[in-house]
Write a protein that holds these residues in place. Structure first.
Motif, short mmCIF file in Angstrom:
data_model
loop_
_atom_site.label_atom_id
_atom_site.label_comp_id
_atom_site.label_asym_id
_atom_site.label_seq_id
_atom_site.Cartn_x
_atom_site.Cartn_y
_atom_site.Cartn_z
N ASP A 23 7.86 6.67 109.74
CA ASP A 23 7.66 6.57 111.19
C ASP A 23 7.71 5.13 111.68
N GLY A 24 7.90 4.19 110.78
CA GLY A 24 8.04 2.79 111.18
C GLY A 24 6.73 2.08 111.48
N GLU A 25 5.61 2.77 111.30
CA GLU A 25 4.32 2.19 111.65
C GLU A 25 3.25 2.62 110.64
N ASN A 27 0.70 4.40 111.24
CA ASN A 27 0.29 5.17 112.39
C ASN A 27 -1.13 5.69 112.32
N LYS A 30 -3.16 2.89 113.56
CA LYS A 30 -2.92 2.75 115.00
C LYS A 30 -3.71 3.81 115.78
N PRO A 40 -3.03 -1.57 119.69
CA PRO A 40 -2.49 -1.56 118.33
C PRO A 40 -2.30 -2.99 117.83
N THR A 43 0.16 -2.87 113.07
CA THR A 43 0.55 -1.53 112.63
C THR A 43 2.07 -1.32 112.61
N TYR A 44 2.82 -2.17 113.28
CA TYR A 44 4.27 -2.01 113.31
C TYR A 44 4.85 -2.53 112.00
N TYR A 46 8.57 -1.65 110.69
CA TYR A 46 10.01 -1.87 110.64
C TYR A 46 10.68 -1.05 111.72
N HIS A 47 11.94 -1.38 111.96
CA HIS A 47 12.79 -0.59 112.85
C HIS A 47 14.04 -0.21 112.07
#
Length: 102
Positions: A23-25, A27, A30, A40, A43-44, A46-47
């Motif tokens: 999910d890229g986070e 989460n 978050k 937040p 918590t990030y 990647y993209h």
């Protein structure tokens, strides 16, 4: 967090299927921050594609982003008789429906 296990599965050619929910986070963290009315933070991750290749540590990576591609990935993984990672892209917003707040 499972790198050692993946290398062991590859070394012994164990037919293990690992499903990764991408999910890229971070989460879950978050979501807990949001429960405490915190913005937040940290918590990030990647993209884009988590693995970015067709193999990871020598283990084949299959991609799934919907019901049909997940079904096809499972069928293919079962036929390979070797360790496989199924990278499943999910919407991070879905966690709020899965986690019970205590």
């Amino acid at each position: 967090m499972m790198a050692g296990e993946m290398v062991t599965a590859r070394r012994y050619n164990l037919p293990v299927i690992v499903v990764v929910f991408s999910d890229g986070e971070l989460n879950l963290i978050k979501l807990k921050q949001a429960w405490k009315d915190l913005p937040p933070y940290g918590t990030y991750l990647y993209h884009g594609d988590l693995f970015g290749a067709d193999t990871f540590l020598g283990v084949r990576v299959l991609k799934a982003d919907n019901h049909e591609s997940m079904r096809n990935s499972i069928i293919e993984a079962l036929s390979l008789k070797e360790p496989v990672i199924i990278n499943t892209s999910i919407n991070p917003e879905d966690y709020k429906w899965l986690i019970v707040r205590q």
